[in-house]
Motif scaffolding. Structure first.
Motif, PDB file in Angstrom:
ATOM      1  N   THR A  77       0.846  -1.196   0.000  1.00  0.00           N
ATOM      2  CA  THR A  77       0.000   0.000   0.000  1.00  0.00           C
ATOM      3  C   THR A  77       0.878   1.241   0.000  1.00  0.00           C
ATOM      4  O   THR A  77       2.102   1.166  -0.036  1.00  0.00           O
ATOM      5  CB  THR A  77      -0.913   0.013   1.232  1.00  0.00           C
ATOM      6  OG1 THR A  77      -0.084   0.042   2.407  1.00  0.00           O
ATOM      7  CG2 THR A  77      -1.810  -1.211   1.290  1.00  0.00           C
ATOM      8  N   GLU A  80       2.539   4.632  -5.081  1.00  0.00           N
ATOM      9  CA  GLU A  80       2.271   3.820  -6.259  1.00  0.00           C
ATOM     10  C   GLU A  80       3.599   3.258  -6.774  1.00  0.00           C
ATOM     11  O   GLU A  80       4.256   3.836  -7.641  1.00  0.00           O
ATOM     12  CB  GLU A  80       1.580   4.655  -7.335  1.00  0.00           C
ATOM     13  CG  GLU A  80       0.982   3.821  -8.451  1.00  0.00           C
ATOM     14  CD  GLU A  80       0.176   4.633  -9.435  1.00  0.00           C
ATOM     15  OE1 GLU A  80      -0.073   4.137 -10.559  1.00  0.00           O
ATOM     16  OE2 GLU A  80      -0.211   5.777  -9.086  1.00  0.00           O
ATOM     17  N   PRO A  82       4.822  -0.111  -8.309  1.00  0.00           N
ATOM     18  CA  PRO A  82       4.380  -1.399  -8.850  1.00  0.00           C
ATOM     19  C   PRO A  82       5.248  -2.557  -8.383  1.00  0.00           C
ATOM     20  O   PRO A  82       6.482  -2.476  -8.387  1.00  0.00           O
ATOM     21  CB  PRO A  82       4.509  -1.197 -10.377  1.00  0.00           C
ATOM     22  CG  PRO A  82       4.434   0.274 -10.568  1.00  0.00           C
ATOM     23  CD  PRO A  82       5.104   0.877  -9.370  1.00  0.00           C
ATOM     24  N   LEU A  92      -1.709  -3.439  -6.349  1.00  0.00           N
ATOM     25  CA  LEU A  92      -1.500  -2.755  -5.079  1.00  0.00           C
ATOM     26  C   LEU A  92      -2.805  -2.734  -4.285  1.00  0.00           C
ATOM     27  O   LEU A  92      -3.881  -2.921  -4.830  1.00  0.00           O
ATOM     28  CB  LEU A  92      -1.022  -1.325  -5.327  1.00  0.00           C
ATOM     29  CG  LEU A  92       0.300  -1.189  -6.099  1.00  0.00           C
ATOM     30  CD1 LEU A  92       0.608   0.282  -6.356  1.00  0.00           C
ATOM     31  CD2 LEU A  92       1.439  -1.868  -5.352  1.00  0.00           C
ATOM     32  N   TRP A  93      -2.699  -2.553  -2.975  1.00  0.00           N
ATOM     33  CA  TRP A  93      -3.844  -2.489  -2.070  1.00  0.00           C
ATOM     34  C   TRP A  93      -4.679  -3.780  -2.153  1.00  0.00           C
ATOM     35  O   TRP A  93      -5.882  -3.778  -1.933  1.00  0.00           O
ATOM     36  CB  TRP A  93      -4.730  -1.274  -2.362  1.00  0.00           C
ATOM     37  CG  TRP A  93      -4.030   0.037  -2.216  1.00  0.00           C
ATOM     38  CD1 TRP A  93      -3.324   0.694  -3.181  1.00  0.00           C
ATOM     39  CD2 TRP A  93      -3.954   0.860  -1.039  1.00  0.00           C
ATOM     40  NE1 TRP A  93      -2.823   1.872  -2.685  1.00  0.00           N
ATOM     41  CE2 TRP A  93      -3.205   2.010  -1.374  1.00  0.00           C
ATOM     42  CE3 TRP A  93      -4.469   0.753   0.256  1.00  0.00           C
ATOM     43  CZ2 TRP A  93      -2.929   3.028  -0.453  1.00  0.00           C
ATOM     44  CZ3 TRP A  93      -4.213   1.767   1.164  1.00  0.00           C
ATOM     45  CH2 TRP A  93      -3.448   2.882   0.813  1.00  0.00           C
ATOM     46  N   LYS A 110       5.803   5.519  -9.380  1.00  0.00           N
ATOM     47  CA  LYS A 110       4.929   6.349 -10.212  1.00  0.00           C
ATOM     48  C   LYS A 110       4.387   7.567  -9.467  1.00  0.00           C
ATOM     49  O   LYS A 110       4.176   8.627 -10.051  1.00  0.00           O
ATOM     50  CB  LYS A 110       3.766   5.510 -10.736  1.00  0.00           C
ATOM     51  CG  LYS A 110       4.179   4.421 -11.726  1.00  0.00           C
ATOM     52  CD  LYS A 110       2.948   3.692 -12.262  1.00  0.00           C
ATOM     53  CE  LYS A 110       3.339   2.664 -13.317  1.00  0.00           C
ATOM     54  NZ  LYS A 110       2.143   1.948 -13.851  1.00  0.00           N
ATOM     55  N   ALA A 115       6.219   3.208   0.165  1.00  0.00           N
ATOM     56  CA  ALA A 115       5.339   2.050   0.043  1.00  0.00           C
ATOM     57  C   ALA A 115       5.486   1.185   1.286  1.00  0.00           C
ATOM     58  O   ALA A 115       6.562   1.135   1.906  1.00  0.00           O
ATOM     59  CB  ALA A 115       5.689   1.241  -1.202  1.00  0.00           C
ATOM     60  N   ARG A 174      -9.146   4.260  -0.157  1.00  0.00           N
ATOM     61  CA  ARG A 174      -7.723   4.599  -0.144  1.00  0.00           C
ATOM     62  C   ARG A 174      -7.526   6.109  -0.074  1.00  0.00           C
ATOM     63  O   ARG A 174      -8.416   6.874  -0.401  1.00  0.00           O
ATOM     64  CB  ARG A 174      -7.044   4.064  -1.422  1.00  0.00           C
ATOM     65  CG  ARG A 174      -7.279   2.601  -1.660  1.00  0.00           C
ATOM     66  CD  ARG A 174      -6.730   2.172  -3.022  1.00  0.00           C
ATOM     67  NE  ARG A 174      -7.185   0.825  -3.372  1.00  0.00           N
ATOM     68  CZ  ARG A 174      -6.944   0.227  -4.519  1.00  0.00           C
ATOM     69  NH1 ARG A 174      -6.220   0.860  -5.448  1.00  0.00           N
ATOM     70  NH2 ARG A 174      -7.395  -0.985  -4.753  1.00  0.00           N
ATOM     71  N   PRO A 176      -5.733   8.931  -1.908  1.00  0.00           N
ATOM     72  CA  PRO A 176      -5.003   9.146  -3.161  1.00  0.00           C
ATOM     73  C   PRO A 176      -3.722   9.931  -2.931  1.00  0.00           C
ATOM     74  O   PRO A 176      -3.666  10.829  -2.088  1.00  0.00           O
ATOM     75  CB  PRO A 176      -5.999   9.946  -4.016  1.00  0.00           C
ATOM     76  CG  PRO A 176      -6.911  10.600  -3.027  1.00  0.00           C
ATOM     77  CD  PRO A 176      -7.013   9.648  -1.860  1.00  0.00           C
ATOM     78  N   GLN A 292       4.320  11.178   2.143  1.00  0.00           N
ATOM     79  CA  GLN A 292       4.212  10.768   0.739  1.00  0.00           C
ATOM     80  C   GLN A 292       4.646  11.877  -0.228  1.00  0.00           C
ATOM     81  O   GLN A 292       4.533  11.712  -1.444  1.00  0.00           O
ATOM     82  CB  GLN A 292       2.781  10.326   0.423  1.00  0.00           C
ATOM     83  CG  GLN A 292       2.340   9.063   1.144  1.00  0.00           C
ATOM     84  CD  GLN A 292       3.123   7.823   0.711  1.00  0.00           C
ATOM     85  OE1 GLN A 292       3.970   7.869  -0.173  1.00  0.00           O
ATOM     86  NE2 GLN A 292       2.839   6.696   1.343  1.00  0.00           N
TER      87      GLN A 292
END
Length: 327
Positions: A77, A80, A82, A92-93, A110, A115, A174, A176, A292
């Motif tokens: 989570t 982003e 991958p 993901l998630w 991304k 993460a 989630r 964003p 983040q």
């Protein structure tokens, strides 16, 4: 290799073991530590059937490469970033199964910065002062008090029976990751009167950008106007610069402004006190957002009252509780 563990093939840029932190030792100078994005770690743990406070991995910007010695359930989570299992991309998630011998790796980031990798059973490193979180500056907790290195064999706890493959957190549940238009809410602090009215207005009107010097200790911001201070005779014990004060405690999330030029939001591994003026404190509901942020990302600070901060905290608490209903 231990019966249930993973081997670090590549460590990533800065991958550490983190849980929800070790509160209660701030008066001794030990910070909270723990996940910079608590919501993301809690969500990952719930996806694999772990308690909220189970230890997982926090990967910054670049993910690690891990080889598993036993079957496991994994969820990723937060940012982003991958993920790939033996080269096959995984959602993901969402909880996915890993077989013994398989390798988990990551592609390029991304969006976001951190993460969170949760594994059913949690990471079974020793607790230090009630937490498995890594405080690297003090070489405390985590895996030998440091970020992971290639060749490390990290033990896992006993698997739980509550996790299930394919469990997912819908997009509506989630948070964003924003690349622009980010607003961080701040309660002006005890030293607010130390800057002029023009500086007070300007701090919240200016657009700031995350500086490259942004880490678990603090996030530095640049680009706004230098703060003007109300003239005064510096008290005994304070430095000569107007931004200096007689040493005081630094709350989690407080914003110090050395020299009045570049605000620094103190985060999970920050020191607990010092002699710099604090303009205010970021509300607890927005601290995950800071974790983040990427370097050079634009941010605006917004003033709120204590009552508004408490309401925002209640909303965030309710959002975490609703995770139980979304899986």
């Amino acid at each position: 290799m231990a019966e249930r563990s993973f081997e670090v093939v590549k460590p990533g840029l800065a991958t550490t073991v983190q849980d929800l932190g070790r509160p209660g030792y701030y008066h001794l100078g030990l910070p909270l530590s723990g996940a910079m994005d608590r919501f993301a770690l809690i969500a990952a743990n719930r996806l694999v059937g772990n308690p909220d406070g189970a230890a997982g991995l926090e990967a910054v910007f670049l993910g690690p490469e891990l080889r598993f010695s036993a079957d496991a359930l994994v969820a990723i989570t937060g940012a982003e970033l991958p993920s790939r299992l033996d080269g096959v991309e995984q959602p993901l998630w969402t909880t996915f199964a890993v077989k013994a011998g398989q390798v988990l790796s990551f592609a390029f980031l991304k969006a976001g910065a951190r993460a969170y990798i949760a594994i059913n059973g949690g990471i079974d490193v020793p607790e230090v002062l009630g937490s498995r979180s890594t405080y690297a500056l003090g070489a405390l907790g985590g895996f030998e008090g440091r970020a992971l290195k290639a060749g490390d064999v990290v033990p896992l706890g006993a698997p739980t029976a509550t996790g299930r493959e394919g469990a997912t957190l819908p997009a509506s549940g989630r948070r964003p990751v924003q690349a622009s238009g980010m607003e961080i809410r701040v309660v002006p602090g005890l030293y607010w009167h130390r800057i002029t009215e023009g500086a007070q207005v300007g701090f919240f009107e200016d657009t700031w950008k995350v500086a490259p010097e942004a880490d678990r200790i603090g996030y530095r911001f640049r680009g706004g106007k230098k703060l003007d201070f109300v003239p005064r005779k510096q008290p005994f014990g304070a430095g000569s610069d107007p931004s200096n004060i007689v040493d005081s405690c630094y709350p989690y999330g407080s914003i110090q402004v050395p020299g009045g030029t570049e605000p620094i939001v103190l985060h999970r591994d920050a020191v607990s006190g010092g002699g710099y003026f604090m303009i205010g404190t970021v509300i607890s509901a927005d601290m995950d957002l800071i974790g983040q942020l990427q370097p050079h990302q634009p941010v605006r600070f917004t003033a709120v009252t204590l009552e508004e901060a408490l309401k925002a905290r209640a909303v965030e608490t309710a959002r975490v509780e609703k995770l139980k209903l979304s899986l």
